[in-house]
Design an enzyme around this catalytic site. Structure first.
Site, PDB file in Angstrom:
ATOM      1  NE  ARG A  49      42.390  44.319  41.041  1.00 51.46           N
ATOM      2  CZ  ARG A  49      41.251  44.461  40.346  1.00 51.46           C
ATOM      3  NH1 ARG A  49      40.300  43.578  40.455  1.00 51.46           N
ATOM      4  NH2 ARG A  49      41.091  45.495  39.554  1.00 51.46           N
ATOM      5  CB  CYS A  97      41.520  42.476  33.532  1.00 52.50           C
ATOM      6  SG  CYS A  97      43.113  43.290  33.656  1.00 52.50           S
ATOM      7  CD  GLU A 150      48.171  48.428  34.967  1.00 53.14           C
ATOM      8  OE1 GLU A 150      47.045  48.603  35.452  1.00 53.14           O
ATOM      9  OE2 GLU A 150      49.015  47.683  35.478  1.00 53.14           O
TER      10      GLU A 150
HETATM   11  C1  PEP Z   1      43.407  48.300  36.006  1.00 52.18           C
HETATM   12  O1  PEP Z   1      44.233  49.193  36.258  1.00 52.18           O
HETATM   13  O2  PEP Z   1      42.498  48.419  35.152  1.00 52.18           O
HETATM   14  C2  PEP Z   1      43.453  47.031  36.746  1.00 52.18           C
HETATM   15  C3  PEP Z   1      42.700  46.006  36.396  1.00 52.18           C
HETATM   16  O3  PEP Z   1      44.286  46.963  37.810  1.00 52.18           O
HETATM   17  P1  PEP Z   1      43.963  47.563  39.265  1.00 52.18           P
HETATM   18  O4  PEP Z   1      42.527  48.045  39.256  1.00 52.18           O
HETATM   19  O5  PEP Z   1      44.212  46.452  40.207  1.00 52.18           O
HETATM   20  O6  PEP Z   1      44.945  48.675  39.332  1.00 52.18           O
HETATM   21 MG    MG Z   2      46.015  48.734  37.438  1.00 51.85          MG
END
Ligand code: PEP
Ligand code: MG
Length: 562
Positions: free
Chosen positions: A291, A496, A425
């Site tokens: 990230r 992820c 997502e």
């Molecule tokens: C997710 O949305 O699952 C992700 C891994 O990204 P973040 O939690 O950083 O939004």
């Molecule tokens: Mg995300």
């Protein structure tokens, strides 16, 4: 004995220690006006001593964390010191009152500026003010850096400044009233492999410093001054877990292959190049999500190409294995101290991630150039968050081509064939996953956001937290659809989001055809071991049954969950 149960958990482990109830020191001055020159001189001396003591403490802390280097410069700020001295000398306020008034003035000045960075500085000024006041009153500063014995921290909430000052030799776990599973404090706990619970909304009214706390981070059970029977029970469980952990740790290097020979990848999620060093302790074989927003959030301005290049290069060199680096995912609940985001009614449906990058082209190009250059030093893959269309992928690819052309013209070394993938997502990306699979090199499913968008349930809203459930058949069908689309096109598909580390779903994801699981490094040994004991053919049968379910309850029953 008191017992509290937290429903939603996100770490494992059992911890027992004395409670340390963390309350930020309140700035309360004794209100005296000084009568004569002697008293004025005394109070000037009190203040000078306080400044020296605080500077000494902060000097030590500054070596470990940039946050305290900032606090040190506030403690030595000449304007601030002069303001206090003038109140003592000219207005005859005692040192405590002069300090309190000065801190209030300076902090109000910063807060009044309509800028998130300046407002953060107001909090820092108040933090330093609290340190001065503690020194003036001869009290220990109630910060977490002073802890010298094993404790469990109990707090309303913990900020990055709080967690960065903790000594994890002594902090055995923490429990907070606020904070969600995907909040800053949760991410830190997971990456450290520390037992922690957030959202324990009644903890502060039930615990005092010095109480014995025993809690099971996995089940969410918290016992305050536990009875002997409960202690024996939980400590036995802890011992069994420790033995199991050791056995698993001894096998961590073995390949991750199912009983019937299907090979899988279990990777780590990290937030910085330094975190990779920590993750290496778990013998990770790759990073499925880096990230990069933390690199941007901790900076005072957009990090330069050189700064980013160094960060990505050192990350891939340290790992010496595949690393998927996600481009800037900012906006939504994540802000930058040096950049003004317009207020939005629905930030999670707003101007975030790739939407921002496609408009702030210079910011995006700087990051892409740094990534293309760093890829010369190891197997970097680029991942784009929050994609909703093929058009966005086309735009991203054009910008990447432009970056390559510029680097070529400048004679700067870069890697030409860096794989470019996307996070899945959003429901839009799920629905057109077959089309997207034709234009990208890989997918990674971000279940944290995908769950919130498929279910229309804000991932940070406690009021509807019970509705946020990745085991909902709608979410599971979405995940399956994405994996099938990737498999059909022959591109790799990973996950992820936090769901990837949930042992209850490991077999189903295998059955769907997932290639790569990515999670907090501390969770990887257990998921690797779980996969080694699974059978792909059986997993496919289970996956079929799960896909036929119409309710969360049916899914839970099939998976033997409560
Ligand atoms: C997710 O949305 O699952 C992700 C891994 O990204 P973040 O939690 O950083 O939004
Ligand atoms: Mg995300």
């Amino acid at each position: 004995m008191k017992h509290i149960k937290v429903q939603r958990t996100f770490t494992r482990g059992i911890a027992e220690a004395e409670a340390f109830v963390y309350e930020k020191t309140e700035l309360k001055a004794s209100q005296n006006l000084l009568r004569d020159e002697f008293e004025i001189q005394d109070n000037l001396k009190f203040f000078e001593d306080a400044v020296n003591a605080v500077s000494e403490d902060l000097n030590e802390l500054a070596e470990e964390s940039a946050i305290f280097a900032g606090h040190l410069s506030i403690a030595n700020d000449i304007a601030l010191k002069e303001a206090v001295i003038s109140k003592i000398k000219d207005e005859k306020q005692n040192a405590e009152l002069a300090l309190e008034n000065t801190i209030q003035e300076f902090s109000a000045m910063m807060s009044a500026i309509d800028d998130a960075y300046m407002q953060e500085r107001a909090t820092d000024i108040e933090d330093v003010g609290a340190r001065f006041m503690a020194a003036l009153q001869g009290e220990e500063f109630g910060g977490l850096d002073h802890i010298q014995k094993e404790v469990i921290i109990i707090a309303e909430d913990l900020t990055p400044s709080d967690t960065s000052s903790m000594n994890f030799d002594y902090v055995k776990g923490f429990i907070t009233e606020k904070g969600g599973v995907t909040s800053h404090v949760s991410i830190i706990a997971r990456s450290l492999g520390l037992p922690a619970l957030v959202g324990a909304s009644t903890i502060l009214e039930n615990v005092q410093s010095g109480d014995t706390i025993l809690f099971d981070a996995e089940s969410g059970d918290i016992y305050i001054n536990p009875e002997a029977q409960i202690r024996t029970q939980l400590l036995e469980k802890a011992e069994a877990e420790a033995v199991l952990k050791e056995q698993i740790a001894a096998r961590v290097d073995l390949p991750v292959i199912t009983e019937d020979g299907k090979k899988l990848k279990v990777y780590a999620n990290v937030g910085s190049a330094e975190e990779i060093q920590h993750a290496m302790e778990y013998k990770i074989n790759g990073v499925g999500l880096f990230r990069t927003e933390f690199l941007f959030m901790e900076n005072k301005d957009f990090p330069s190409e050189e700064e980013q290049f160094e960060a990505y290069k050192s990350a891939v060199e340290a790992l010496d294995n595949e690393i998927i680096i996600r481009t800037l995912d900012i906006g939504g609940d994540k802000e930058l101290p040096y950049y003004e985001f317009e207020a939005e009614e629905n930030p999670f449906l707003g101007w975030r991630a790739v939407r921002m990058c496609l408009e702030e082209i210079d910011v995006f190009k700087t990051q892409l150039r740094a990534l293309l250059r760093a890829a010369v030093y190891g197997p970097i893959k680029i991942m784009i968050p929050m994609i909703i269309s093929v058009e966005e992928v086309d735009q991203v690819n054009k910008i990447i081509d432009l970056c390559k052309a510029e680097l070529r013209a400048e004679g700067v070394e870069y890697k030409a064939d860096v794989p470019v993938g996307i996070m899945i997502e959003t429901p839009a990306a799920v629905m057109i996953a077959d089309k997207l699979a034709k234009v990208v090199d890989f997918f990674s499913i971000g279940t944290n956001d995908l769950t919130q968008y498929v279910l229309a349930v804000d991932r940070g809203n406690k009021r509807i937290e019970h509705l946020y459930d990745s085991f909902h058949p709608a979410v599971l069908r979405a995940i399956n659809q994405v994996i099938k689309a990737a498999n059909a096109e022959g591109i790799e598909v990973g996950m992820c989001g936090e769901f990837a580390s949930d042992q209850n779903i490991t077999e189903v994801l295998l059955g769907f055809g997932l290639d790569e699981y990515s999670m907090a490094a501390s969770e990887t040994p257990i998921i690797k071991e779980k996969i080694r004991n699974l059978n792909f053919v059986k997993a496919q049968e289970l996956a079929e049954k799960v896909l036929a379910s119409g309710t969360i309850k049916e899914v839970y029953d099939l998976l033997g969950m409560e």
